[in-house]
Design an enzyme around this catalytic site. Structure first.
Site, PDB file in Angstrom:
ATOM      1  N   ARG A 216     -85.347  91.095  17.878  1.00  0.00           N
ATOM      2  CA  ARG A 216     -84.633  90.181  18.752  1.00  0.00           C
ATOM      3  C   ARG A 216     -85.140  88.752  18.552  1.00  0.00           C
ATOM      4  O   ARG A 216     -86.275  88.544  18.110  1.00  0.00           O
ATOM      5  CB  ARG A 216     -84.800  90.585  20.229  1.00  0.00           C
ATOM      6  N   ARG A 244     -71.388  66.743  22.221  1.00  0.00           N
ATOM      7  CA  ARG A 244     -72.248  67.915  22.282  1.00  0.00           C
ATOM      8  C   ARG A 244     -72.289  68.630  20.932  1.00  0.00           C
ATOM      9  O   ARG A 244     -71.251  68.935  20.328  1.00  0.00           O
ATOM     10  CB  ARG A 244     -71.757  68.881  23.355  1.00  0.00           C
ATOM     11  N   ALA A 262     -76.590  66.538  34.240  1.00  0.00           N
ATOM     12  CA  ALA A 262     -77.595  67.570  34.000  1.00  0.00           C
ATOM     13  C   ALA A 262     -78.771  66.996  33.234  1.00  0.00           C
ATOM     14  O   ALA A 262     -78.655  65.972  32.554  1.00  0.00           O
ATOM     15  CB  ALA A 262     -76.988  68.744  33.220  1.00  0.00           C
ATOM     16  N   GLU A 278     -81.603  62.363  37.231  1.00  0.00           N
ATOM     17  CA  GLU A 278     -80.536  62.388  36.233  1.00  0.00           C
ATOM     18  C   GLU A 278     -79.274  61.692  36.738  1.00  0.00           C
ATOM     19  O   GLU A 278     -78.544  61.076  35.955  1.00  0.00           O
ATOM     20  CB  GLU A 278     -80.227  63.835  35.838  1.00  0.00           C
ATOM     21  N   GLU A 329     -83.253  59.007  23.724  1.00  0.00           N
ATOM     22  CA  GLU A 329     -82.857  60.399  23.521  1.00  0.00           C
ATOM     23  C   GLU A 329     -81.474  60.512  22.884  1.00  0.00           C
ATOM     24  O   GLU A 329     -80.920  61.605  22.773  1.00  0.00           O
ATOM     25  CB  GLU A 329     -82.878  61.148  24.855  1.00  0.00           C
TER      26      GLU A 329
END
Length: 375
Positions: A216, A244, A262, A278, A329
């Site tokens: 896994r 995204r 988020a 945020e 970021e």
């Protein structure tokens, strides 16, 4: 050849020292003259560990212990950013030569005087868990790569502590017993901003006995907080839009997604603190209060990510929200004010096509009448 070490900071915490070297050695009180212990800071924010500052007449208290070369090597991995020097310390009135780790020039700012007693309740569990994870990674990918990932390691450690402090209920699920999971190996398959771990394991079966050995993989990321700002008087929400990578890699023709606000929960931060932070970073808005919504694993078959959801009550006039994101970021975020009805239309059409936003929209639908009546 054994090496004497003088510790004055977090390595004076026996559980953390055990996490780094695998044991707690005999630790004898000692002192280092001409230095004092200060909090390490960056941009005036305490980082949770100390540094030594040279100061005439001062004395730094700590412990001396004797380590093997292998243990000394692990200490060197952990003390990246520090420089080792052999200095004279005082133990029971006698001088002893010991290795001391001094801060590298320009790494950190100096804060207030540092105390192990004050550090332990706030940072002890987090830093100890992070130290254990750091050593595991350093042994597999090397100390330099592990140090480059240290903030992500802290995030993972904070998420693990949160999972243990507030586990998911098990009213319907089977109760877990000791030795229900037998891990044969746990190896890093990919390292970067995130981590992928490969496991070989067996687990207990419902019918009794154990499964065959299974291969896994887990995509390791930290816990996150998601908040849907809602103005009950105007019956509108604020959504954000951003590029995204996941939809892009899947082949989605338009990888710009409509989402709720988020962000990843930083070490030492609560989910509610993250939601407030945020909201300001991504849309420039202040939330009046938060209503807890469901918390969940979005992809438990493959990801460690755990999401805390909130409805954020706030005022959303026509000029509410601004383009946001943290430039360092790579975030480029556009806000949208939409009515509740339009939100539900996007849930129906699939344009609001991500799990946290769908969950929050349905949760808001459940609570909307009561919130509007109070407003």
């Amino acid at each position: 050849m054994s090496i004497h070490h003088f510790f004055y900071g977090t390595l004076c915490h026996p559980p953390l020292l055990h996490a780094v070297i695998g044991r707690v050695p005999d630790m004898q009180p000692a002192s280092l003259c001409g230095y004092r212990v200060r909090e390490a800071c960056r941009d005036d924010v305490p980082l949770g560990f100390p540094v030594l500052e040279a100061l005439s007449g001062a004395t730094a208290q700590g412990f001396v212990c004797t380590l093997s070369p292998r243990e000394a090597e692990r200490i060197a991995w952990y003390e990246a950013g520090y420089n080792a020097q052999d200095l004279d310390v005082v133990q029971e009135g006698a001088s002893l030569r010991a290795r001391v780790w001094l801060p590298g020039a320009g790494h950190w700012q100096l804060g207030a005087e540092w105390s192990l007693a004050e550090w332990r309740p706030h940072w002890g569990a987090l830093k100890t868990e992070a130290a254990a994870q750091f050593i595991r990674e350093a042994e597999q990918i090397g100390p330099e790569a592990a140090n480059a990932r240290y903030h992500s390691i802290l995030v993972r450690a904070w998420s693990k502590l949160a999972a243990q402090a507030q586990p998911m209920p098990q009213d319907l699920r089977r109760s877990v017993q000791d030795n229900d999971i037998d891990v044969d190996s746990q190896n890093i398959g990919y390292k970067g901003f995130f981590l992928v771990e490969d496991y070989r394991l067996r687990h207990r079966l419902f019918a009794g006995g154990f499964s065959d050995t299974l291969n896994r993989a887990a995509f390791v990321s930290g816990d996150a907080a998601v908040v849907l700002p809602y103005d009950a008087r105007r019956d509108r929400v604020l959504l954000i839009e951003q590029f995204r990578t996941g939809p892009f890699a899947r082949g989605e023709p338009n990888p710009w997604m409509i989402e709720a606000i988020a962000g990843r929960i930083d070490p030492g931060e609560s989910p509610k603190q993250t939601a407030h932070r945020e909201a300001m970073e991504e849309a420039g808005i202040t939330l009046d209060s938060l209503i807890e919504a469901p918390r969940f694993y979005p992809t438990p078959g493959a990801k460690t990510e755990f999401i805390h959801c909130f409805i954020g009550l706030t005022d959303l006039p026509d000029d509410a929200g601004r383009p946001g994101g943290v430039e360092d970021e790579g975030e480029d975020i556009r806000p949208h004010l939409v009515s509740f009805d339009q939100l539900m239309e996007m849930v129906q059409s699939g344009e609001a096509g991500n799990a946290p936003l769908v969950v929050l929209a349905l949760w808001l639908e459940r609570m909307r009448d009561g919130l509007r009546a109070k407003a």
